[in-house]
Design a protein around this motif. Structure first.
Motif, PDB file in Angstrom:
ATOM      1  N   GLY A 131       0.817  -1.207   0.000  1.00  0.00           N
ATOM      2  CA  GLY A 131       0.000   0.000   0.000  1.00  0.00           C
ATOM      3  C   GLY A 131       0.850   1.257   0.000  1.00  0.00           C
ATOM      4  N   TRP A 186      -1.835  -1.382  -5.309  1.00  0.00           N
ATOM      5  CA  TRP A 186      -3.019  -1.147  -4.481  1.00  0.00           C
ATOM      6  C   TRP A 186      -3.904  -2.390  -4.411  1.00  0.00           C
ATOM      7  CZ3 TRP A 186      -5.580   1.275  -0.878  1.00  0.00           C
ATOM      8  CH2 TRP A 186      -6.974   1.259  -0.873  1.00  0.00           C
ATOM      9  N   HIS A 206     -10.475   4.251  -4.717  1.00  0.00           N
ATOM     10  CA  HIS A 206      -9.030   4.421  -4.845  1.00  0.00           C
ATOM     11  C   HIS A 206      -8.525   3.840  -6.168  1.00  0.00           C
ATOM     12  CE1 HIS A 206      -7.576   5.647  -0.640  1.00  0.00           C
ATOM     13  NE2 HIS A 206      -8.900   5.766  -0.636  1.00  0.00           N
ATOM     14  N   SER A 207      -9.157   2.783  -6.633  1.00  0.00           N
ATOM     15  CA  SER A 207      -8.793   2.229  -7.943  1.00  0.00           C
ATOM     16  C   SER A 207      -9.182   3.195  -9.058  1.00  0.00           C
ATOM     17  CB  SER A 207      -9.483   0.883  -8.163  1.00  0.00           C
ATOM     18  OG  SER A 207      -9.087  -0.067  -7.201  1.00  0.00           O
ATOM     19  N   SER A 259       2.148   1.701  -3.372  1.00  0.00           N
ATOM     20  CA  SER A 259       1.132   2.281  -4.254  1.00  0.00           C
ATOM     21  C   SER A 259       1.084   3.791  -4.099  1.00  0.00           C
ATOM     22  CB  SER A 259      -0.240   1.668  -3.942  1.00  0.00           C
ATOM     23  OG  SER A 259      -1.249   2.281  -4.705  1.00  0.00           O
ATOM     24  N   TYR A 276      -4.723   3.808   3.738  1.00  0.00           N
ATOM     25  CA  TYR A 276      -5.757   4.696   3.203  1.00  0.00           C
ATOM     26  C   TYR A 276      -5.277   6.148   3.163  1.00  0.00           C
ATOM     27  CZ  TYR A 276      -9.215   0.904   3.719  1.00  0.00           C
ATOM     28  OH  TYR A 276      -9.911  -0.271   3.618  1.00  0.00           O
ATOM     29  N   SER A 331      -2.276  -5.162  -2.488  1.00  0.00           N
ATOM     30  CA  SER A 331      -2.311  -4.784  -1.073  1.00  0.00           C
ATOM     31  C   SER A 331      -3.654  -5.115  -0.448  1.00  0.00           C
ATOM     32  CB  SER A 331      -2.022  -3.287  -0.947  1.00  0.00           C
ATOM     33  OG  SER A 331      -2.326  -2.810   0.346  1.00  0.00           O
ATOM     34  N   ARG A 332      -4.731  -4.811  -1.164  1.00  0.00           N
ATOM     35  CA  ARG A 332      -6.068  -5.089  -0.629  1.00  0.00           C
ATOM     36  C   ARG A 332      -6.375  -6.584  -0.613  1.00  0.00           C
ATOM     37  NH1 ARG A 332      -6.429  -2.304   2.904  1.00  0.00           N
ATOM     38  NH2 ARG A 332      -4.204  -2.274   2.500  1.00  0.00           N
ATOM     39  N   THR A 366      -2.252   6.700   0.617  1.00  0.00           N
ATOM     40  CA  THR A 366      -2.624   6.610  -0.796  1.00  0.00           C
ATOM     41  C   THR A 366      -3.385   7.857  -1.247  1.00  0.00           C
ATOM     42  OG1 THR A 366      -4.515   5.211  -0.121  1.00  0.00           O
ATOM     43  CG2 THR A 366      -2.595   4.101  -1.036  1.00  0.00           C
TER      44      THR A 366
END
Length: 207
Positions: free
Chosen positions: A39, A58, A170-171, A42, A98, A61-62, A101
């Motif tokens: 993350g 990202w 976020h994507s 990212s 969060y 990471s998720r 990013t």
């Protein structure tokens, strides 16, 4: 809003993946650490305007964030003991990822497209309010034996903006960085509404 139906669909596949990862050298905390590092990577690559790499990091990471919990529960079932340390580390890592990013996208988008930073500041403010509301509720609900148990370490009050929506948004701004500040404005409003709802619902639930 989407977390509950998505969890219903993904619980079984994630449990199978956790069994496949159940090796002595793989621990839930190590998976959490991997998600944290990815993350942060990212965020850094977004700041450097390497949008495709940032998106890939990202999403991986998720994925890691989705696997540490099932593995922890599998280990707890086998040992008969459960520590709260992993859950604390997991939620703290999520907040770090969060926040960073958002900052990474703000830096990259402002440098590439000369956009204003204030929408991203609104997102960070909304995250702060939202996080304060659900963390305070979880702590006080535990103290007064009013926890909401859905298998996670904390008591989560639902809302418009949950983990699934965060991954999507976020994507989106990594896919469409030229529109990131527009997305940020809408997202800040949604997270703000969620924060207000959690404050209201949490207060009523604890009365």
């Amino acid at each position: 809003m989407l977390d509950a139906p998505l969890r219903a669909r993904l619980d079984a596949p994630l449990a199978r993946a956790a069994k496949a990862l159940d090796r002595s050298w793989i621990s839930p905390d190590r998976i959490t650490t991997a998600g944290l590092v990815l993350g942060l990577g990212s965020a850094a690559t977004a700041a450097l305007q390497l949008w495709a790499i940032a998106l890939l990091l990202w999403l991986i990471s998720r994925l890691a964030d989705g696997l540490d919990g099932p593995l922890a529960r599998l280990r707890a079932q086998r040992s008969g003991t459960e520590s709260g340390a992993g859950g604390f580390y997991d939620i703290t890592a999520d907040f770090v990822v969060y926040g960073t990013t958002v900052v990474g996208v703000a830096i990259g988008a402002s440098a590439a497209y000369d956009v204003s930073l204030w929408p991203f500041l609104l997102v960070l403010l909304a995250y702060y309010l939202n996080g304060a509301a659900f963390l305070a509720f979880s702590s006080i609900a535990e103290r007064h034996h009013r926890t909401l148990d859905d298998g996670r370490s904390l008591s989560f009050l639902g809302g418009l903006a949950e983990g699934t929506e965060t991954i999507i948004v976020h994507s989106l701004w990594l896919i469409l960085p030229m529109l990131a500040w527009h997305i940020a404005i809408g997202w800040a409003v949604i997270v703000g509404i969620t924060a207000a709802w959690r404050i209201h619902a949490g207060y009523r639930a604890l009365r």
